[in-house]
Scaffold this motif. Structure first.
Motif, PDB file in Angstrom:
ATOM      1  N   PRO A   1       0.837  -1.210   0.000  1.00 33.79           N
ATOM      2  CA  PRO A   1       0.000   0.000   0.000  1.00 33.79           C
ATOM      3  C   PRO A   1       0.869   1.256   0.000  1.00 33.79           C
ATOM      4  N   ASP A   2       0.445   2.275  -0.756  1.00 30.39           N
ATOM      5  CA  ASP A   2       1.199   3.546  -0.803  1.00 30.39           C
ATOM      6  C   ASP A   2       1.150   4.263   0.542  1.00 30.39           C
ATOM      7  N   THR A   3       0.009   4.119   1.228  1.00 29.47           N
ATOM      8  CA  THR A   3      -0.200   4.831   2.489  1.00 29.47           C
ATOM      9  C   THR A   3      -0.610   3.836   3.560  1.00 29.47           C
ATOM     10  N   ALA A   4      -0.046   3.999   4.750  1.00 34.05           N
ATOM     11  CA  ALA A   4      -0.395   3.090   5.848  1.00 34.05           C
ATOM     12  C   ALA A   4      -1.846   3.306   6.272  1.00 34.05           C
ATOM     13  N   PRO A   5      -2.580   2.224   6.600  1.00 35.80           N
ATOM     14  CA  PRO A   5      -3.941   2.378   7.142  1.00 35.80           C
ATOM     15  C   PRO A   5      -3.886   3.162   8.465  1.00 35.80           C
ATOM     16  N   ALA A   6      -5.020   3.730   8.870  1.00 32.74           N
ATOM     17  CA  ALA A   6      -5.071   4.575  10.078  1.00 32.74           C
ATOM     18  C   ALA A   6      -4.452   3.856  11.277  1.00 32.74           C
ATOM     19  N   GLY A   7      -3.554   4.554  11.959  1.00 32.61           N
ATOM     20  CA  GLY A   7      -2.937   4.019  13.178  1.00 32.61           C
ATOM     21  C   GLY A   7      -1.840   2.993  12.914  1.00 32.61           C
ATOM     22  N   GLN A   8      -1.514   2.745  11.640  1.00 31.70           N
ATOM     23  CA  GLN A   8      -0.544   1.680  11.324  1.00 31.70           C
ATOM     24  C   GLN A   8       0.665   2.218  10.558  1.00 31.70           C
ATOM     25  N   LEU A   9       1.586   1.309  10.260  1.00 36.71           N
ATOM     26  CA  LEU A   9       2.822   1.669   9.567  1.00 36.71           C
ATOM     27  C   LEU A   9       3.052   0.705   8.413  1.00 36.71           C
ATOM     28  N   VAL A  10       3.646   1.214   7.336  1.00 31.00           N
ATOM     29  CA  VAL A  10       4.203   0.314   6.322  1.00 31.00           C
ATOM     30  C   VAL A  10       5.717   0.331   6.544  1.00 31.00           C
ATOM     31  N   VAL A  11       6.285  -0.859   6.719  1.00 31.71           N
ATOM     32  CA  VAL A  11       7.705  -0.976   7.085  1.00 31.71           C
ATOM     33  C   VAL A  11       8.422  -1.801   6.036  1.00 31.71           C
TER      34      VAL A  11
ATOM     35  N   ALA B   1       9.953  -4.926  15.060  1.00 31.09           N
ATOM     36  CA  ALA B   1       8.548  -5.357  15.097  1.00 31.09           C
ATOM     37  C   ALA B   1       8.417  -6.790  14.596  1.00 31.09           C
ATOM     38  N   ARG B   2       7.224  -7.330  14.780  1.00 30.28           N
ATOM     39  CA  ARG B   2       6.933  -8.651  14.223  1.00 30.28           C
ATOM     40  C   ARG B   2       6.622  -8.443  12.748  1.00 30.28           C
ATOM     41  N   LEU B   3       7.651  -8.560  11.920  1.00 29.10           N
ATOM     42  CA  LEU B   3       7.512  -8.227  10.498  1.00 29.10           C
ATOM     43  C   LEU B   3       7.167  -9.447   9.652  1.00 29.10           C
ATOM     44  N   GLY B   4       7.678 -10.609  10.037  1.00 28.92           N
ATOM     45  CA  GLY B   4       7.441 -11.819   9.241  1.00 28.92           C
ATOM     46  C   GLY B   4       8.432 -11.935   8.092  1.00 28.92           C
ATOM     47  N   TRP B   5       8.394 -13.108   7.443  1.00 28.34           N
ATOM     48  CA  TRP B   5       9.315 -13.351   6.323  1.00 28.34           C
ATOM     49  C   TRP B   5       8.758 -12.661   5.075  1.00 28.34           C
ATOM     50  N   GLN B   6       8.959 -11.364   4.984  1.00 26.69           N
ATOM     51  CA  GLN B   6       8.469 -10.601   3.829  1.00 26.69           C
ATOM     52  C   GLN B   6       9.260  -9.300   3.712  1.00 26.69           C
ATOM     53  N   GLU B   7       9.251  -8.756   2.508  1.00 26.77           N
ATOM     54  CA  GLU B   7      10.065  -7.562   2.247  1.00 26.77           C
ATOM     55  C   GLU B   7       9.414  -6.283   2.769  1.00 26.77           C
ATOM     56  N   TYR B   8       8.094  -6.283   2.882  1.00 30.21           N
ATOM     57  CA  TYR B   8       7.358  -5.133   3.451  1.00 30.21           C
ATOM     58  C   TYR B   8       6.299  -5.689   4.394  1.00 30.21           C
ATOM     59  N   ALA B   9       6.027  -4.958   5.465  1.00 35.40           N
ATOM     60  CA  ALA B   9       4.975  -5.398   6.396  1.00 35.40           C
ATOM     61  C   ALA B   9       4.120  -4.202   6.777  1.00 35.40           C
ATOM     62  N   VAL B  10       2.816  -4.432   6.867  1.00 41.43           N
ATOM     63  CA  VAL B  10       1.919  -3.418   7.435  1.00 41.43           C
ATOM     64  C   VAL B  10       1.732  -3.815   8.885  1.00 41.43           C
ATOM     65  N   VAL B  11       2.187  -2.952   9.796  1.00 43.27           N
ATOM     66  CA  VAL B  11       2.154  -3.339  11.212  1.00 43.27           C
ATOM     67  C   VAL B  11       1.361  -2.335  12.028  1.00 43.27           C
ATOM     68  N   ASP B  12       0.758  -2.885  13.086  1.00 42.68           N
ATOM     69  CA  ASP B  12      -0.047  -2.099  14.009  1.00 42.68           C
ATOM     70  C   ASP B  12       0.738  -1.999  15.317  1.00 42.68           C
ATOM     71  N   PRO B  13       1.187  -0.794  15.706  1.00 43.57           N
ATOM     72  CA  PRO B  13       1.976  -0.682  16.936  1.00 43.57           C
ATOM     73  C   PRO B  13       1.274  -1.256  18.161  1.00 43.57           C
ATOM     74  N   ALA B  14      -0.070  -1.326  18.127  1.00 41.89           N
ATOM     75  CA  ALA B  14      -0.792  -1.856  19.289  1.00 41.89           C
ATOM     76  C   ALA B  14      -0.736  -3.387  19.337  1.00 41.89           C
ATOM     77  N   ALA B  15      -0.433  -4.034  18.224  1.00 40.90           N
ATOM     78  CA  ALA B  15      -0.530  -5.502  18.190  1.00 40.90           C
ATOM     79  C   ALA B  15       0.760  -6.198  17.772  1.00 40.90           C
ATOM     80  N   ASP B  16       1.650  -5.485  17.106  1.00 40.49           N
ATOM     81  CA  ASP B  16       2.805  -6.163  16.502  1.00 40.49           C
ATOM     82  C   ASP B  16       4.126  -5.849  17.189  1.00 40.49           C
ATOM     83  N   GLU B  17       4.040  -5.488  18.466  1.00 39.84           N
ATOM     84  CA  GLU B  17       5.241  -5.287  19.290  1.00 39.84           C
ATOM     85  C   GLU B  17       6.239  -4.353  18.601  1.00 39.84           C
ATOM     86  N   VAL B  18       5.739  -3.206  18.158  1.00 31.77           N
ATOM     87  CA  VAL B  18       6.594  -2.239  17.459  1.00 31.77           C
ATOM     88  C   VAL B  18       7.342  -1.383  18.485  1.00 31.77           C
TER      89      VAL B  18
END
Ligand SMILES: NC(=O)c1ccc[n+]([C@@H]2O[C@H](COP(=O)([O-])OP(=O)(O)OC[C@H]3O[C@@H](n4cnc5c(N)ncnc54)[C@H](OP(=O)(O)O)[C@@H]3O)[C@@H](O)[C@H]2O)c1
Length: 341
Positions: free
Chosen positions: A30-40, A95-112
């Motif tokens: 995604p070009d823009t992170a969803p509300a309250g989230q990050l693209v990493v 953060a909990r990014l997973g085996w992927q080149e980009y991750a959409v993460v939620d600081p409230a849930a993904d231990e950012v």
């Protein structure tokens, strides 16, 4: 449009992890992170033996990775889009990014967590100041608790957790710190760089006697990462009042089909008034911030030496996990996917 490449679990391994257990998928970032989230953008991923356990369809302290789910992993990455007030674009996060080149993460849930700007290398957030460093810290300071004059044994001493555990024992005043490791190069590193007094070959059939020679008065603290016959050899040599920290049992492969290994010398816990205690590091989660600060200080002071073993390319991720069980890694096993800028 940027494309994300990810490895999802395709089938559960029945023995060791193979490349075929994972399937490469792509999707647009995604070009823009969803509300309250990050693209990493993932820069480094860390590997822990427990990840093999998460692939078993068995109840444990954390749910198994589901078929079709991106393989779970912690990593360090750079925020490319932020819709969260506490994280700026361009900043580095763990953060909990997973085996992927980009991750959409939620600081409230993904231990950012923000990577501290004064950390000498962001990789330390996955090693000395990451899960394995914290495991060494709490296992040694809360369970092993070496005191001045103690003799300490650490198994898998050239690995991420063991190398830190032994150096912490020294910082706490242990008189003699002994390790075990699988190759001459690793044993030399444990002695010459990590500063252990001795490091023994765990493949030596006479390891029980070798430990007796290395610690003739017995071992006060055993920090065990391996289990099985090596733990038994350590048990045989435990001192009166000894503490055995059950950190992990990598010799089981964390594979459910492996036969269980019994301990012959457990009765010495009684005659030597010794004790064994296991733990999962997350038990101490409320204290991570202070522990990270202490670990970072030891690294900065040069009291804690850390080695990073870095692979490249997402396709190498299953190999990164296998290397832990084959003894292929020296220090913290990482996979670099991008350079932060
Ligand atoms: N309790 C917790 O919360 C917690 C958290 C994190 C990690 N852990 C545990 O800590 C231990 C170390 O994890 P790590 O991430 O730091 O891995 P690591 O020590 O960096 O890598 C694993 C090492 O284990 C050794 N090994 C593998 N198979 C072995 C066998 N059959 N016998 C003897 N040694 C063997 C290998 O070294 P050699 O070449 O020397 O054989 C290998 O390099 C694991 O048991 C892990 O499960 C526990």
């Amino acid at each position: 449009m940027t494309t994300n490449r990810m490895l999802v679990l395709a089938e559960r391994p029945t023995a060791e992890v193979t490349d075929a257990c994972f399937e490469l998928r792509t999707e647009p970032v995604p070009d823009t992170a969803p509300a309250g989230q990050l693209v990493v953008r993932t820069c480094w991923l860390g590997f822990e033996p427990a990840m093999r356990g998460w692939l078993n369809d068995l109840p444990s302290y954390t749910p198994p990775v589901a078929i079709g789910e991106v393989m779970r992993a912690w990593g360090v990455g750079q925020v490319v889009s932020s819709s969260h007030p506490e994280f700026d674009e361009g900043s580095l996060v763990h953060a909990r990014l997973g085996w992927q080149e980009y991750a959409v993460v939620d600081p409230a849930a993904d231990e950012v967590l923000a990577v501290p700007a004064d950390l000498t290398s962001p990789m330390l957030m996955l090693s000395a100041c990451g899960l394995t460093g914290l495991t060494a810290y709490f296992g040694m300071t809360r369970i092993g608790r070496p005191i001045e004059g103690d003799t300490v044994l650490v198994t898998a001493a050239a690995g991420a957790t063991g190398s830190v555990a032994g150096q912490i024992a020294r910082a706490l005043g242990a008189r003699r710190v002994i390790g075990t490791a699988g190759t001459p190069e690793k044993r030399a590193w444990v002695r010459d760089v990590a500063g252990f007094d001795d490091c023994l070959d765990h493949y030596d059939d006479g390891i029980r006697r070798a430990l007796r020679r290395a610690a003739p008065d017995g071992i006060d603290v055993v920090f065990d990462n391996v289990g099985g016959s090596l733990l038994d050899a350590a048990l045989f040599n435990v001192a009166n009042g000894g503490r055995i920290v059950l950190c992990g049992s990598i010799s089981t492969g964390y594979r459910p089909e492996r036969p269980e290994v019994g301990l012959h010398y457990y009765q010495l816990l009684t005659s030597r008034s010794a004790r064994m205690e296991g733990f999962i590091v997350s038990k101490f989660a409320d204290e991570y911030t202070d522990a990270r600060r202490q670990l970072q200080q030891w690294v900065t002071d040069g009291q804690l030496r850390v080695e990073h073993d870095v692979l490249h390319d997402l396709a190498a991720a299953p190999a990164g996990l296998r290397r832990l069980f084959e003894g292929g890694n020296q220090g913290k096993q990482l996979l670099q996917l991008a350079e932060p800028h």
